[in-house]
Design a protein around this motif. Structure first.
Motif, short mmCIF file in Angstrom:
data_model
loop_
_atom_site.label_atom_id
_atom_site.label_comp_id
_atom_site.label_asym_id
_atom_site.label_seq_id
_atom_site.Cartn_x
_atom_site.Cartn_y
_atom_site.Cartn_z
N HIS A 60 1.48 0.62 -10.32
CA HIS A 60 1.02 -0.10 -8.66
C HIS A 60 0.59 -1.45 -8.03
O HIS A 60 1.35 -2.13 -6.95
CB HIS A 60 -0.28 0.78 -7.38
N VAL A 78 0.66 12.54 -1.65
CA VAL A 78 0.76 11.18 -2.21
C VAL A 78 1.86 9.86 -1.92
O VAL A 78 1.90 9.12 -1.43
CB VAL A 78 0.34 11.13 -3.68
N GLY A 79 3.00 10.60 -2.42
CA GLY A 79 4.28 9.65 -1.67
C GLY A 79 4.63 9.69 -1.33
O GLY A 79 4.97 8.50 -0.61
N TYR A 101 8.39 12.39 -6.87
CA TYR A 101 7.30 12.33 -7.97
C TYR A 101 7.75 13.68 -7.62
O TYR A 101 6.94 14.72 -9.11
CB TYR A 101 5.93 12.58 -6.76
N GLN A 125 -5.97 8.85 0.48
CA GLN A 125 -5.31 8.31 0.64
C GLN A 125 -4.54 6.71 0.74
O GLN A 125 -4.06 5.87 0.69
CB GLN A 125 -3.85 8.59 -0.45
N GLN A 168 -4.94 2.68 0.22
CA GLN A 168 -3.17 2.03 0.13
C GLN A 168 -3.31 0.83 0.96
O GLN A 168 -2.73 -0.65 0.32
CB GLN A 168 -1.55 3.03 0.75
N THR A 175 2.28 6.04 -0.40
CA THR A 175 1.93 5.04 -1.48
C THR A 175 2.63 4.35 -0.98
O THR A 175 2.48 2.55 -0.90
CB THR A 175 2.94 5.65 -3.02
#
Length: 467
Positions: A304, A66-67, A260, A157, A161, A70
Protein backbone atom coordinates in the motif's frame (compact mmCIF):
# COMPACT_ATOMS: atom_id res chain seq x y z
CA UNK A 1 26.33 12.97 -4.83
CA UNK A 2 24.46 10.48 -2.62
CA UNK A 3 25.61 6.86 -2.71
CA UNK A 4 23.18 4.05 -3.65
CA UNK A 5 23.10 2.93 -0.01
CA UNK A 6 22.31 6.45 1.20
CA UNK A 7 19.52 6.74 -1.37
CA UNK A 8 18.13 3.35 -0.36
CA UNK A 9 18.10 4.27 3.34
CA UNK A 10 16.46 7.63 2.62
CA UNK A 11 13.78 6.05 0.41
CA UNK A 12 13.33 3.26 2.95
CA UNK A 13 12.63 5.71 5.76
CA UNK A 14 10.09 7.57 3.60
CA UNK A 15 8.40 4.28 2.70
CA UNK A 16 8.34 3.11 6.32
CA UNK A 17 6.51 6.28 7.38
CA UNK A 18 3.44 4.92 5.62
CA UNK A 19 4.18 1.19 5.62
CA UNK A 20 4.69 0.66 9.36
CA UNK A 21 1.35 2.11 10.59
CA UNK A 22 -0.45 0.39 7.71
CA UNK A 23 1.14 -2.99 8.50
CA UNK A 24 0.37 -2.63 12.20
CA UNK A 25 -3.21 -1.68 11.35
CA UNK A 26 -3.50 -4.82 9.23
CA UNK A 27 -2.19 -6.93 12.12
CA UNK A 28 -4.72 -5.34 14.46
CA UNK A 29 -7.50 -6.22 12.02
CA UNK A 30 -6.27 -9.82 11.98
CA UNK A 31 -6.51 -9.74 15.77
CA UNK A 32 -10.14 -8.62 15.46
CA UNK A 33 -11.22 -11.70 13.48
CA UNK A 34 -8.97 -13.93 15.58
CA UNK A 35 -10.79 -12.74 18.72
CA UNK A 36 -14.13 -13.75 17.20
CA UNK A 37 -12.76 -17.19 16.31
CA UNK A 38 -11.28 -17.77 19.76
CA UNK A 39 -14.56 -16.81 21.47
CA UNK A 40 -16.48 -19.17 19.18
CA UNK A 41 -14.08 -21.96 20.07
CA UNK A 42 -14.68 -21.36 23.77
CA UNK A 43 -18.42 -21.80 23.14
CA UNK A 44 -17.92 -25.30 21.75
CA UNK A 45 -17.41 -27.23 18.52
CA UNK A 46 -20.90 -26.57 17.15
CA UNK A 47 -20.55 -22.82 17.70
CA UNK A 48 -17.10 -22.80 16.11
CA UNK A 49 -18.33 -24.74 13.06
CA UNK A 50 -21.41 -22.57 12.48
CA UNK A 51 -19.81 -19.28 13.43
CA UNK A 52 -16.69 -20.16 11.44
CA UNK A 53 -18.79 -20.84 8.34
CA UNK A 54 -20.50 -17.46 8.77
CA UNK A 55 -17.12 -15.71 9.09
CA UNK A 56 -15.77 -17.43 5.97
CA UNK A 57 -18.73 -16.18 3.91
CA UNK A 58 -18.62 -12.69 5.40
CA UNK A 59 -14.83 -12.31 5.08
CA UNK A 60 -14.90 -13.34 1.42
CA UNK A 61 -17.39 -10.57 0.57
CA UNK A 62 -15.70 -8.11 2.92
CA UNK A 63 -12.36 -8.68 1.23
CA UNK A 64 -13.84 -8.09 -2.21
CA UNK A 65 -15.67 -4.99 -0.96
CA UNK A 66 -12.42 -3.59 0.40
CA UNK A 67 -10.92 -4.16 -3.05
CA UNK A 68 -13.62 -1.95 -4.56
CA UNK A 69 -12.37 1.12 -2.64
CA UNK A 70 -8.65 0.31 -2.45
CA UNK A 71 -7.76 2.49 -5.45
CA UNK A 72 -9.21 5.53 -3.67
CA UNK A 73 -5.93 6.04 -1.82
CA UNK A 74 -4.00 6.14 -5.10
CA UNK A 75 -6.38 8.67 -6.62
CA UNK A 76 -6.18 10.92 -3.55
CA UNK A 77 -2.38 10.58 -3.43
CA UNK A 78 -2.02 11.62 -7.07
CA UNK A 79 -4.41 14.56 -6.71
CA UNK A 80 -2.83 15.79 -3.45
CA UNK A 81 0.61 15.86 -5.08
CA UNK A 82 -0.43 19.06 -6.79
CA UNK A 83 0.33 21.64 -4.10
CA UNK A 84 1.91 25.07 -3.88
CA UNK A 85 5.27 25.89 -2.29
CA UNK A 86 3.69 25.87 1.21
CA UNK A 87 2.27 22.37 0.58
CA UNK A 88 -1.28 23.69 0.36
CA UNK A 89 -3.44 21.99 -2.25
CA UNK A 90 -4.29 24.00 -5.30
CA UNK A 91 -7.97 24.85 -5.76
CA UNK A 92 -8.22 22.32 -8.57
CA UNK A 93 -6.58 19.59 -6.48
CA UNK A 94 -8.81 20.35 -3.49
CA UNK A 95 -11.94 20.07 -5.62
CA UNK A 96 -10.70 16.80 -7.10
CA UNK A 97 -9.99 15.23 -3.69
CA UNK A 98 -13.41 16.26 -2.36
CA UNK A 99 -15.07 14.66 -5.39
CA UNK A 100 -13.03 11.47 -4.94
CA UNK A 101 -14.11 11.23 -1.30
CA UNK A 102 -17.77 11.65 -2.21
CA UNK A 103 -17.52 9.02 -4.94
CA UNK A 104 -15.60 6.67 -2.64
CA UNK A 105 -18.34 6.78 -0.02
CA UNK A 106 -21.01 6.28 -2.70
CA UNK A 107 -19.11 3.27 -4.07
CA UNK A 108 -18.65 1.89 -0.54
CA UNK A 109 -22.40 2.21 0.08
CA UNK A 110 -23.37 0.46 -3.14
CA UNK A 111 -20.77 -2.28 -2.63
CA UNK A 112 -21.90 -2.75 0.97
CA UNK A 113 -25.57 -3.14 0.02
CA UNK A 114 -24.83 -5.57 -2.82
CA UNK A 115 -22.37 -7.49 -0.65
CA UNK A 116 -24.83 -7.78 2.24
CA UNK A 117 -27.49 -9.21 -0.08
CA UNK A 118 -24.99 -11.70 -1.54
CA UNK A 119 -23.92 -12.76 1.96
CA UNK A 120 -27.51 -13.63 2.83
CA UNK A 121 -28.06 -15.43 -0.49
CA UNK A 122 -24.93 -17.52 0.07
CA UNK A 123 -26.12 -18.22 3.61
CA UNK A 124 -29.21 -19.82 2.14
CA UNK A 125 -27.36 -21.56 -0.71
CA UNK A 126 -24.74 -23.37 1.41
CA UNK A 127 -27.46 -25.76 2.57
CA UNK A 128 -27.46 -27.16 -1.01
CA UNK A 129 -23.64 -27.51 -1.14
CA UNK A 130 -23.34 -30.54 1.10
CA UNK A 131 -22.90 -28.68 4.38
CA UNK A 132 -24.21 -30.12 7.64
CA UNK A 133 -27.79 -28.77 8.09
CA UNK A 134 -27.17 -28.11 11.79
CA UNK A 135 -24.05 -26.07 10.97
CA UNK A 136 -25.98 -24.05 8.36
CA UNK A 137 -28.78 -23.44 10.86
CA UNK A 138 -26.25 -22.23 13.43
CA UNK A 139 -24.52 -19.96 10.90
CA UNK A 140 -27.67 -18.22 9.60
CA UNK A 141 -28.43 -15.89 12.55
CA UNK A 142 -24.75 -14.95 12.70
CA UNK A 143 -24.86 -14.00 9.01
CA UNK A 144 -28.01 -11.95 9.61
CA UNK A 145 -26.11 -9.98 12.26
CA UNK A 146 -22.91 -9.63 10.21
CA UNK A 147 -24.40 -8.57 6.86
CA UNK A 148 -25.48 -5.02 7.87
CA UNK A 149 -22.01 -4.39 9.28
CA UNK A 150 -20.51 -4.59 5.79
CA UNK A 151 -21.72 -1.08 4.95
CA UNK A 152 -19.98 0.80 7.83
CA UNK A 153 -16.99 -1.50 7.32
CA UNK A 154 -16.60 -0.24 3.74
CA UNK A 155 -17.28 3.37 4.80
CA UNK A 156 -14.37 2.99 7.21
CA UNK A 157 -12.19 1.60 4.41
CA UNK A 158 -13.11 4.50 2.10
CA UNK A 159 -12.19 7.10 4.75
CA UNK A 160 -9.08 5.08 5.58
CA UNK A 161 -7.92 5.24 1.96
CA UNK A 162 -8.56 8.98 1.96
CA UNK A 163 -6.41 9.50 5.09
CA UNK A 164 -3.49 7.39 3.83
CA UNK A 165 -3.72 9.02 0.41
CA UNK A 166 -3.26 12.33 2.21
CA UNK A 167 -0.33 10.72 4.10
CA UNK A 168 -2.07 11.03 7.48
CA UNK A 169 -2.44 7.39 8.65
CA UNK A 170 -1.48 7.87 12.30
CA UNK A 171 -5.00 7.67 13.79
CA UNK A 172 -5.71 4.38 12.01
CA UNK A 173 -3.57 2.26 14.31
CA UNK A 174 -4.98 3.74 17.53
CA UNK A 175 -8.55 3.26 16.36
CA UNK A 176 -7.99 -0.30 15.13
CA UNK A 177 -6.22 -1.36 18.34
CA UNK A 178 -9.07 0.10 20.39
CA UNK A 179 -11.56 -1.80 18.23
CA UNK A 180 -9.97 -5.13 19.23
CA UNK A 181 -10.58 -4.40 22.92
CA UNK A 182 -14.12 -3.09 22.28
CA UNK A 183 -14.94 -6.15 20.17
CA UNK A 184 -13.75 -8.54 22.90
CA UNK A 185 -15.83 -6.70 25.52
CA UNK A 186 -18.95 -6.64 23.34
CA UNK A 187 -18.53 -10.32 22.48
CA UNK A 188 -18.52 -11.17 26.18
CA UNK A 189 -21.39 -8.81 26.98
CA UNK A 190 -23.70 -9.79 24.13
CA UNK A 191 -23.15 -13.54 24.37
CA UNK A 192 -24.00 -13.78 28.08
CA UNK A 193 -26.10 -10.64 28.55
CA UNK A 194 -23.67 -8.80 30.82
CA UNK A 195 -24.38 -5.26 32.09
CA UNK A 196 -27.44 -3.85 30.33
CA UNK A 197 -26.76 -5.82 27.14
CA UNK A 198 -29.19 -8.50 25.91
CA UNK A 199 -28.20 -12.17 26.00
CA UNK A 200 -27.87 -13.16 22.33
CA UNK A 201 -25.61 -16.22 22.45
CA UNK A 202 -23.59 -16.95 19.30
CA UNK A 203 -25.34 -14.28 17.14
CA UNK A 204 -24.02 -11.75 19.65
CA UNK A 205 -20.61 -12.14 18.01
CA UNK A 206 -22.10 -10.99 14.70
CA UNK A 207 -23.86 -8.07 16.36
CA UNK A 208 -20.64 -7.14 18.16
CA UNK A 209 -18.64 -7.17 14.94
CA UNK A 210 -21.18 -4.99 13.12
CA UNK A 211 -21.28 -2.52 16.01
CA UNK A 212 -17.49 -2.34 16.08
CA UNK A 213 -17.39 -1.55 12.36
CA UNK A 214 -19.88 1.27 12.91
CA UNK A 215 -17.95 2.63 15.90
CA UNK A 216 -14.57 2.53 14.14
CA UNK A 217 -16.06 4.29 11.12
CA UNK A 218 -17.44 7.01 13.39
CA UNK A 219 -14.13 7.28 15.29
CA UNK A 220 -12.09 7.67 12.09
CA UNK A 221 -14.55 10.26 10.77
CA UNK A 222 -14.31 12.28 14.00
CA UNK A 223 -10.50 12.00 13.97
CA UNK A 224 -10.33 13.25 10.38
CA UNK A 225 -12.68 16.13 11.23
CA UNK A 226 -10.26 17.25 13.92
CA UNK A 227 -7.33 17.27 11.47
CA UNK A 228 -7.07 20.76 9.94
CA UNK A 229 -5.67 19.33 6.73
CA UNK A 230 -8.26 16.58 6.30
CA UNK A 231 -11.41 18.27 7.61
CA UNK A 232 -12.05 20.62 4.63
CA UNK A 233 -11.74 17.67 2.23
CA UNK A 234 -13.91 15.09 4.02
CA UNK A 235 -17.29 15.68 2.40
CA UNK A 236 -19.72 12.85 3.13
CA UNK A 237 -22.40 14.13 0.74
CA UNK A 238 -21.98 11.13 -1.52
CA UNK A 239 -25.02 12.04 -3.62
CA UNK A 240 -23.03 15.00 -4.96
CA UNK A 241 -20.31 12.77 -6.44
CA UNK A 242 -19.71 13.21 -10.14
CA UNK A 243 -20.89 10.16 -12.11
CA UNK A 244 -17.63 10.17 -14.09
CA UNK A 245 -15.58 9.91 -10.88
CA UNK A 246 -17.78 7.11 -9.56
CA UNK A 247 -17.39 5.24 -12.86
CA UNK A 248 -13.60 5.70 -12.74
CA UNK A 249 -13.33 4.36 -9.19
CA UNK A 250 -15.61 1.45 -10.07
CA UNK A 251 -13.51 0.63 -13.13
CA UNK A 252 -10.37 0.59 -10.99
CA UNK A 253 -11.99 -1.23 -8.08
CA UNK A 254 -13.62 -4.14 -9.90
CA UNK A 255 -10.32 -5.76 -11.02
CA UNK A 256 -8.88 -5.31 -7.51
CA UNK A 257 -11.93 -6.92 -5.95
CA UNK A 258 -11.69 -9.75 -8.49
CA UNK A 259 -7.97 -10.17 -7.70
CA UNK A 260 -8.67 -10.39 -3.97
CA UNK A 261 -11.49 -12.86 -4.59
CA UNK A 262 -9.35 -14.94 -6.93
CA UNK A 263 -6.50 -15.12 -4.41
CA UNK A 264 -8.84 -16.15 -1.60
CA UNK A 265 -10.42 -18.78 -3.85
CA UNK A 266 -7.00 -20.10 -4.88
CA UNK A 267 -5.91 -20.64 -1.28
CA UNK A 268 -9.27 -22.26 -0.49
CA UNK A 269 -8.79 -24.78 -3.30
CA UNK A 270 -5.25 -25.48 -2.07
CA UNK A 271 -6.68 -26.26 1.37
CA UNK A 272 -9.19 -28.65 -0.21
CA UNK A 273 -6.38 -30.48 -2.04
CA UNK A 274 -4.39 -30.84 1.17
CA UNK A 275 -7.50 -32.05 2.97
CA UNK A 276 -7.41 -35.20 0.80
CA UNK A 277 -4.16 -36.19 2.56
CA UNK A 278 -5.85 -36.43 5.97
CA UNK A 279 -6.56 -34.45 9.11
CA UNK A 280 -2.93 -34.13 10.22
CA UNK A 281 -1.95 -32.63 6.85
CA UNK A 282 -4.81 -30.13 6.93
CA UNK A 283 -4.00 -29.15 10.52
CA UNK A 284 -0.34 -28.58 9.58
CA UNK A 285 -1.35 -26.53 6.53
CA UNK A 286 -3.78 -24.44 8.60
CA UNK A 287 -1.16 -23.66 11.23
CA UNK A 288 1.62 -22.68 8.81
CA UNK A 289 -0.78 -20.82 6.53
CA UNK A 290 -1.91 -18.71 9.51
CA UNK A 291 1.71 -17.90 10.35
CA UNK A 292 2.40 -16.85 6.76
CA UNK A 293 -0.82 -14.81 6.75
CA UNK A 294 0.26 -12.90 9.87
CA UNK A 295 3.69 -12.12 8.38
CA UNK A 296 1.98 -11.26 5.09
CA UNK A 297 0.51 -8.14 6.71
CA UNK A 298 4.00 -6.62 6.47
CA UNK A 299 3.81 -7.14 2.72
CA UNK A 300 0.37 -5.51 2.65
CA UNK A 301 1.75 -2.44 4.44
CA UNK A 302 4.71 -2.19 2.05
CA UNK A 303 2.46 -2.76 -0.96
CA UNK A 304 0.00 0.00 0.00
CA UNK A 305 2.79 2.44 0.89
CA UNK A 306 4.69 1.78 -2.34
CA UNK A 307 1.47 2.03 -4.35
CA UNK A 308 0.54 5.42 -2.88
CA UNK A 309 4.06 6.76 -3.35
CA UNK A 310 4.13 5.61 -6.98
CA UNK A 311 0.86 7.46 -7.63
CA UNK A 312 2.36 10.58 -6.10
CA UNK A 313 5.67 10.38 -7.97
CA UNK A 314 4.00 9.81 -11.33
CA UNK A 315 1.65 12.73 -10.73
CA UNK A 316 4.83 14.81 -10.43
CA UNK A 317 6.37 13.04 -13.47
CA UNK A 318 9.21 11.61 -11.35
CA UNK A 319 9.55 8.30 -13.19
CA UNK A 320 13.05 7.60 -11.91
CA UNK A 321 11.81 7.93 -8.34
CA UNK A 322 8.89 5.59 -9.14
CA UNK A 323 11.37 3.02 -10.46
CA UNK A 324 13.45 3.31 -7.28
CA UNK A 325 10.36 2.70 -5.16
CA UNK A 326 10.11 -0.83 -6.52
CA UNK A 327 13.67 -1.59 -5.46
CA UNK A 328 13.19 0.03 -2.05
CA UNK A 329 10.00 -1.89 -1.30
CA UNK A 330 11.56 -5.18 -2.37
CA UNK A 331 14.70 -4.52 -0.31
CA UNK A 332 12.58 -3.83 2.79
CA UNK A 333 10.58 -7.00 2.12
CA UNK A 334 13.73 -9.11 1.76
CA UNK A 335 15.11 -7.78 5.04
CA UNK A 336 11.93 -8.59 7.00
CA UNK A 337 11.32 -11.97 5.37
CA UNK A 338 14.94 -13.03 5.90
CA UNK A 339 14.65 -12.45 9.64
CA UNK A 340 11.35 -14.34 9.80
CA UNK A 341 12.77 -17.17 7.70
CA UNK A 342 15.68 -17.62 10.09
CA UNK A 343 13.20 -17.93 12.97
CA UNK A 344 11.18 -20.53 11.03
CA UNK A 345 14.28 -22.64 10.39
CA UNK A 346 15.98 -22.38 13.77
CA UNK A 347 13.07 -22.71 16.24
CA UNK A 348 10.18 -24.38 14.34
CA UNK A 349 8.83 -26.06 17.48
CA UNK A 350 8.51 -22.74 19.29
CA UNK A 351 6.81 -21.11 16.30
CA UNK A 352 4.28 -23.93 15.90
CA UNK A 353 3.52 -24.49 19.59
CA UNK A 354 0.61 -21.98 19.78
CA UNK A 355 -1.14 -23.83 16.93
CA UNK A 356 -0.24 -27.51 17.31
CA UNK A 357 0.04 -29.75 20.37
CA UNK A 358 2.40 -32.68 19.70
CA UNK A 359 0.80 -34.65 22.56
CA UNK A 360 -2.69 -34.50 21.02
CA UNK A 361 -4.00 -37.30 18.77
CA UNK A 362 -2.11 -37.05 15.45
CA UNK A 363 -0.44 -33.96 16.91
CA UNK A 364 3.07 -35.35 16.48
CA UNK A 365 2.42 -36.22 12.82
CA UNK A 366 0.91 -32.77 12.17
CA UNK A 367 3.90 -31.08 13.81
CA UNK A 368 6.34 -33.07 11.65
CA UNK A 369 4.50 -32.03 8.47
CA UNK A 370 4.26 -28.42 9.63
CA UNK A 371 8.00 -28.31 10.34
CA UNK A 372 8.68 -29.30 6.73
CA UNK A 373 6.17 -26.72 5.52
CA UNK A 374 7.97 -24.01 7.50
CA UNK A 375 11.12 -24.72 5.48
CA UNK A 376 9.13 -24.16 2.28
CA UNK A 377 7.42 -21.10 3.79
CA UNK A 378 10.81 -19.54 4.56
CA UNK A 379 11.33 -19.25 0.77
CA UNK A 380 7.70 -18.93 -0.29
CA UNK A 381 7.07 -15.76 1.72
CA UNK A 382 9.71 -13.85 -0.29
CA UNK A 383 7.68 -14.42 -3.46
CA UNK A 384 4.35 -13.93 -1.70
CA UNK A 385 5.55 -10.53 -0.48
CA UNK A 386 7.02 -9.64 -3.90
CA UNK A 387 3.83 -10.47 -5.79
CA UNK A 388 1.74 -8.39 -3.38
CA UNK A 389 4.12 -5.45 -3.82
CA UNK A 390 3.87 -5.96 -7.59
CA UNK A 391 0.09 -5.68 -7.49
CA UNK A 392 0.42 -2.50 -5.44
CA UNK A 393 2.96 -0.97 -7.82
CA UNK A 394 0.68 -1.57 -10.80
CA UNK A 395 -2.20 -0.06 -8.83
CA UNK A 396 -0.03 3.04 -8.46
CA UNK A 397 -0.03 3.20 -12.27
CA UNK A 398 -3.86 2.86 -12.29
CA UNK A 399 -3.25 -0.47 -14.03
CA UNK A 400 -5.49 -2.76 -12.00
CA UNK A 401 -6.54 -4.92 -14.96
CA UNK A 402 -3.01 -6.17 -15.68
CA UNK A 403 -2.61 -7.13 -12.04
CA UNK A 404 -5.81 -9.18 -12.18
CA UNK A 405 -4.88 -10.93 -15.45
CA UNK A 406 -1.38 -11.79 -14.25
CA UNK A 407 -2.58 -13.18 -10.93
CA UNK A 408 -5.07 -15.38 -12.79
CA UNK A 409 -2.18 -16.84 -14.79
CA UNK A 410 0.14 -17.19 -11.81
CA UNK A 411 -2.40 -18.62 -9.36
CA UNK A 412 -4.64 -20.76 -11.51
CA UNK A 413 -2.69 -21.68 -14.67
CA UNK A 414 0.71 -22.20 -13.02
CA UNK A 415 0.33 -22.50 -9.24
CA UNK A 416 -2.71 -24.78 -9.00
CA UNK A 417 -1.58 -27.38 -11.61
CA UNK A 418 1.91 -27.38 -10.07
CA UNK A 419 0.43 -27.91 -6.60
CA UNK A 420 -1.68 -30.85 -7.77
CA UNK A 421 1.10 -32.46 -9.81
CA UNK A 422 3.75 -32.17 -7.09
CA UNK A 423 1.30 -33.25 -4.41
CA UNK A 424 -0.09 -36.30 -6.19
CA UNK A 425 2.09 -37.43 -9.10
CA UNK A 426 5.40 -36.68 -7.39
CA UNK A 427 4.03 -38.30 -4.20
CA UNK A 428 5.21 -35.37 -2.07
CA UNK A 429 1.72 -34.81 -0.68
CA UNK A 430 1.42 -31.66 1.48
CA UNK A 431 5.00 -30.49 0.93
CA UNK A 432 4.51 -30.93 -2.81
CA UNK A 433 1.37 -28.81 -2.77
CA UNK A 434 3.28 -26.06 -0.99
CA UNK A 435 6.10 -26.31 -3.52
CA UNK A 436 3.48 -25.83 -6.23
CA UNK A 437 2.13 -22.87 -4.29
CA UNK A 438 5.65 -21.43 -4.17
CA UNK A 439 5.99 -21.94 -7.94
CA UNK A 440 2.76 -20.07 -8.64
CA UNK A 441 3.64 -17.15 -6.37
CA UNK A 442 7.15 -16.91 -7.85
CA UNK A 443 5.77 -16.82 -11.40
CA UNK A 444 3.19 -14.21 -10.40
CA UNK A 445 5.86 -12.01 -8.77
CA UNK A 446 8.14 -12.15 -11.80
CA UNK A 447 5.31 -11.34 -14.23
CA UNK A 448 3.96 -8.46 -12.14
CA UNK A 449 7.36 -6.79 -11.63
CA UNK A 450 8.19 -7.27 -15.31
CA UNK A 451 4.92 -5.59 -16.28
CA UNK A 452 5.69 -2.68 -13.94
CA UNK A 453 9.12 -2.16 -15.50
CA UNK A 454 7.59 -2.23 -18.99
CA UNK A 455 4.91 0.29 -18.05
CA UNK A 456 7.45 2.71 -16.57
CA UNK A 457 9.67 2.39 -19.63
CA UNK A 458 6.69 3.20 -21.80
CA UNK A 459 5.94 6.33 -19.76
CA UNK A 460 9.55 7.43 -19.85
CA UNK A 461 9.54 7.13 -23.64
CA UNK A 462 6.46 9.35 -23.92
CA UNK A 463 7.81 12.23 -21.82
CA UNK A 464 11.13 12.90 -20.13
CA UNK A 465 11.41 11.65 -16.55
CA UNK A 466 12.30 13.77 -13.53
CA UNK A 467 14.62 12.28 -10.91
Amino acid sequence: MPTPLTTLLRDGRALATLAVPLALTQLAQVALTTTDTVVMGLMGTEALAGGGLALVVFNQLRTMGVGMVTAVGNQVSAASARADEDEHLTDEAREEVVDIVRAALALATLSGIVGAVVILLIGQAVAFLGQDPEVVETAWPVLLALAPGLIPCLWFQAIRQFTVGMRRPQALLRITLASVAVNAALNWGLIDGVWILPELGLPGIGVSTSLVYALTCLALHVSARRDPRLAPLLDVRMWKARPATLRRLTGLGLPIAATYGSEAGFFSVVALIIGTFGGAALAAHTAVNQLVYIVFQTAVGLSHAASLNVSRELALNRITAARRLKNTALACAVAVMAVVGVVYLTVPGLVLRPFLDPSAPEGNNATDIATKLLAVAAVLQFFDCAQNIGVGLLRGLDDTRSGFRITLVGYWLIGLPAAWLLGHLADLETVGVWLGLLTGLAATAVLLLRRYNQALSGRAAVKPAVA
